[in-house]
Design a protein around this motif. Structure first.
Motif, PDB file in Angstrom:
ATOM      1  N   THR A   1      27.659  49.271  59.886  1.00 51.57           N
ATOM      2  CA  THR A   1      27.056  48.894  61.171  1.00 51.57           C
ATOM      3  C   THR A   1      26.720  47.414  61.183  1.00 51.57           C
ATOM      4  OG1 THR A   1      26.136  51.108  61.508  1.00 51.57           O
ATOM      5  CG2 THR A   1      25.133  49.309  62.745  1.00 51.57           C
ATOM      6  N   LEU A   2      26.107  46.936  60.106  1.00 52.81           N
ATOM      7  CA  LEU A   2      25.758  45.521  60.031  1.00 52.81           C
ATOM      8  C   LEU A   2      27.019  44.653  60.080  1.00 52.81           C
ATOM      9  CD1 LEU A   2      23.242  43.741  59.779  1.00 52.81           C
ATOM     10  CD2 LEU A   2      23.565  43.744  57.315  1.00 52.81           C
ATOM     11  N   ALA A   3      28.083  45.090  59.424  1.00 52.04           N
ATOM     12  CA  ALA A   3      29.335  44.332  59.434  1.00 52.04           C
ATOM     13  C   ALA A   3      29.872  44.175  60.847  1.00 52.04           C
ATOM     14  CB  ALA A   3      30.374  45.030  58.553  1.00 52.04           C
ATOM     15  N   HIS A   4      29.706  45.190  61.674  1.00 45.78           N
ATOM     16  CA  HIS A   4      30.251  45.151  63.032  1.00 45.78           C
ATOM     17  C   HIS A   4      29.529  44.146  63.927  1.00 45.78           C
ATOM     18  CE1 HIS A   4      32.073  49.459  62.556  1.00 45.78           C
ATOM     19  NE2 HIS A   4      32.704  48.531  61.856  1.00 45.78           N
ATOM     20  N   PHE A   5      28.375  43.671  63.484  1.00 46.48           N
ATOM     21  CA  PHE A   5      27.678  42.630  64.239  1.00 46.48           C
ATOM     22  C   PHE A   5      28.219  41.241  63.921  1.00 46.48           C
ATOM     23  CE2 PHE A   5      24.555  45.959  64.884  1.00 46.48           C
ATOM     24  CZ  PHE A   5      24.027  45.678  66.137  1.00 46.48           C
ATOM     25  N   THR A   6      28.968  41.096  62.840  1.00 43.51           N
ATOM     26  CA  THR A   6      29.422  39.755  62.460  1.00 43.51           C
ATOM     27  C   THR A   6      30.539  39.232  63.346  1.00 43.51           C
ATOM     28  OG1 THR A   6      30.993  40.639  60.817  1.00 43.51           O
ATOM     29  CG2 THR A   6      28.758  40.104  60.049  1.00 43.51           C
ATOM     30  N   ASN A   7      31.302  40.125  63.993  1.00 45.94           N
ATOM     31  CA  ASN A   7      32.374  39.642  64.864  1.00 45.94           C
ATOM     32  C   ASN A   7      32.264  40.162  66.291  1.00 45.94           C
ATOM     33  OD1 ASN A   7      33.309  42.269  64.708  1.00 45.94           O
ATOM     34  ND2 ASN A   7      35.454  41.652  64.462  1.00 45.94           N
ATOM     35  N   GLY A   8      31.074  40.629  66.647  1.00 48.73           N
ATOM     36  CA  GLY A   8      30.839  41.008  68.030  1.00 48.73           C
ATOM     37  C   GLY A   8      31.281  42.392  68.418  1.00 48.73           C
ATOM     38  N   LEU A   9      31.725  43.223  67.477  1.00 44.54           N
ATOM     39  CA  LEU A   9      32.011  44.612  67.822  1.00 44.54           C
ATOM     40  C   LEU A   9      30.735  45.296  68.294  1.00 44.54           C
ATOM     41  CD1 LEU A   9      34.478  45.805  65.029  1.00 44.54           C
ATOM     42  CD2 LEU A   9      34.975  45.500  67.455  1.00 44.54           C
ATOM     43  N   LEU A  10      29.620  44.918  67.680  1.00 45.65           N
ATOM     44  CA  LEU A  10      28.294  45.290  68.165  1.00 45.65           C
ATOM     45  C   LEU A  10      27.530  44.006  68.418  1.00 45.65           C
ATOM     46  CD1 LEU A  10      27.364  48.217  65.723  1.00 45.65           C
ATOM     47  CD2 LEU A  10      28.062  48.419  68.119  1.00 45.65           C
ATOM     48  N   ARG A  11      26.647  44.028  69.438  1.00 47.71           N
ATOM     49  CA  ARG A  11      25.864  42.840  69.766  1.00 47.71           C
ATOM     50  C   ARG A  11      24.396  43.208  69.882  1.00 47.71           C
ATOM     51  NH1 ARG A  11      29.268  40.124  74.637  1.00 47.71           N
ATOM     52  NH2 ARG A  11      27.878  38.340  74.218  1.00 47.71           N
ATOM     53  N   PRO A  12      23.487  42.297  69.520  1.00 45.92           N
ATOM     54  CA  PRO A  12      22.058  42.619  69.528  1.00 45.92           C
ATOM     55  C   PRO A  12      21.591  43.008  70.929  1.00 45.92           C
ATOM     56  CG  PRO A  12      22.467  40.560  68.387  1.00 45.92           C
ATOM     57  CD  PRO A  12      23.745  40.930  69.069  1.00 45.92           C
ATOM     58  N   GLY A  13      20.709  43.965  70.966  1.00 48.59           N
ATOM     59  CA  GLY A  13      20.142  44.379  72.233  1.00 48.59           C
ATOM     60  C   GLY A  13      18.814  45.061  72.007  1.00 48.59           C
ATOM     61  N   GLU A  14      18.789  45.896  70.985  1.00 51.29           N
ATOM     62  CA  GLU A  14      17.584  46.668  70.681  1.00 51.29           C
ATOM     63  C   GLU A  14      16.515  45.799  70.033  1.00 51.29           C
ATOM     64  OE1 GLU A  14      16.612  50.166  67.470  1.00 51.29           O
ATOM     65  OE2 GLU A  14      18.452  50.344  68.648  1.00 51.29           O
ATOM     66  N   ALA A  15      16.906  45.078  68.995  1.00 53.43           N
ATOM     67  CA  ALA A  15      15.970  44.194  68.289  1.00 53.43           C
ATOM     68  C   ALA A  15      16.755  43.272  67.387  1.00 53.43           C
ATOM     69  CB  ALA A  15      14.977  45.014  67.456  1.00 53.43           C
ATOM     70  N   GLY A  16      16.240  42.048  67.217  1.00 54.89           N
ATOM     71  CA  GLY A  16      16.840  41.149  66.249  1.00 54.89           C
ATOM     72  C   GLY A  16      17.734  40.085  66.832  1.00 54.89           C
ATOM     73  N   ARG A  17      18.282  39.284  65.940  1.00 48.84           N
ATOM     74  CA  ARG A  17      19.068  38.111  66.311  1.00 48.84           C
ATOM     75  C   ARG A  17      20.245  37.984  65.357  1.00 48.84           C
ATOM     76  NH1 ARG A  17      17.941  32.657  64.489  1.00 48.84           N
ATOM     77  NH2 ARG A  17      18.813  31.064  65.882  1.00 48.84           N
ATOM     78  N   VAL A  18      21.408  37.665  65.916  1.00 47.89           N
ATOM     79  CA  VAL A  18      22.617  37.458  65.125  1.00 47.89           C
ATOM     80  C   VAL A  18      23.240  36.138  65.549  1.00 47.89           C
ATOM     81  CG1 VAL A  18      24.917  38.316  64.537  1.00 47.89           C
ATOM     82  CG2 VAL A  18      23.044  39.934  64.921  1.00 47.89           C
TER      83      VAL A  18
END
Length: 287
Positions: free
Chosen positions: A51-68
């Motif tokens: 899940t964390l890996a999917h935030f590195t290229n925008g497959l997932l984007r922050p919305g619930e909490a946090g900053r990438v």
């Protein structure tokens, strides 16, 4: 951290929120990767690594909490150019069949370069380079049917397809699982060469402690969606109790050194690789 490639802070993510299938994947996850380093993200199964890996290229984007922030870009920004980000960040999935889709291997590896608008000659050169780099000889494999490959060959083909876009950040989600020891060694050599010769930043996601000890410079430990430990590889991978609390073991060499210490044979330093343990033990026996 000077010149970071990735900065993730206090990230939370829940799959299917508000439904009976709601599942919290990340609770307070953080990750920092410096440009030009080989970093590792480790954790037991279900820790939230993919899940964390999917935030590195925008497959997932922050919305619930946090900053990438990746290469200085806040991935939550509405103005983010996702296509441009994904040309800079190549993600190799945990399961290669999720990434491969073309009938022939050469066509699959060529897909990314074709999307970059390169001419036919440039695409062919990239495909040849990427296939040869991962140990799939171009002439022998370019016309092979993709789903006739062995599991290890499929992993190599998936890696070649990502390398062909020439990413600045390469994220490998347990991408060496299923390879034999020689194949793993070849991938490790390739990662070092990409870092040293082309300045590629690497994030290796794994729960193979010996692999992490062998190639990584910094390590982040994820447990139940939270970052519980981060630091230089020898510092992190020598902490037995902290790793055990996250459902992980020491690297084999460190386990052997620990067992020797229980028998009264104290080995100096914090060896985590076989070669380091061998040298330290030899010095101990000589003294």
């Amino acid at each position: 951290m000077a010149d970071p490639a990735v900065v993730i802070e206090h990230l939370g993510h829940t799959y299917l929120p508000g439904t009976p299938l709601e599942s919290v994947a990340l609770r307070d996850a953080g990750l920092e990767v410096a440009r030009g380093e080989i970093a590792a993200l480790i954790g037991a199964s279900g820790a939230g690594k993919s899940t964390l890996a999917h935030f590195t290229n925008g497959l997932l984007r922050p919305g619930e909490a946090g900053r990438v922030v990746v290469f200085g870009q806040d991935t939550a920004s509405p103005s983010l150019d996702l296509g441009a980000l994904r040309r800079r960040v190549g993600l190799v999935f945990q399961y290669p069949h999720q990434q491969l889709f073309e009938r022939y291997v050469g066509d699959d590896v060529a897909y990314g370069p074709c999307q970059l608008g390169l001419d036919r000659k440039a695409v062919r050169e990239r495909v040849r380079w990427a296939m040869e780099a991962v140990g799939l000889p171009f002439q022998a494999f370019k016309d092979r049917q993709t789903f006739s490959l062995s599991g290890g060959e499929m992993r190599r083909a998936a890696l070649a397809g990502v390398l062909a876009i020439r990413p600045e950040l390469l994220v490998l989600d347990e991408a060496t699982t299923g390879l034999d020891p020689r194949g793993r060694g070849e991938v490790h050599t390739l990662l070092r060469r990409l870092r040293d010769e082309e300045g590629v930043t690497v994030l290796l996601i794994s729960n193979d402690m010996d692999e992490v000890a062998e190639v990584a410079e910094r390590v982040t430990v994820l447990h139940e969606g939270r970052t519980v430990l981060a630091g230089e590889v020898h510092e992190v991978l020598s902490q037995h109790d902290a790793l055990a609390g996250a459902g992980l073991t020491l690297p084999t060499a460190a386990e052997i050194v620990r067992a020797l210490a229980r028998e009264g044979v104290v080995v100096p330093g914090r060896p985590i690789k076989a070669c380091e343990a061998e040298e330290a033990l030899w010095l101990t026996l000589r003294s």
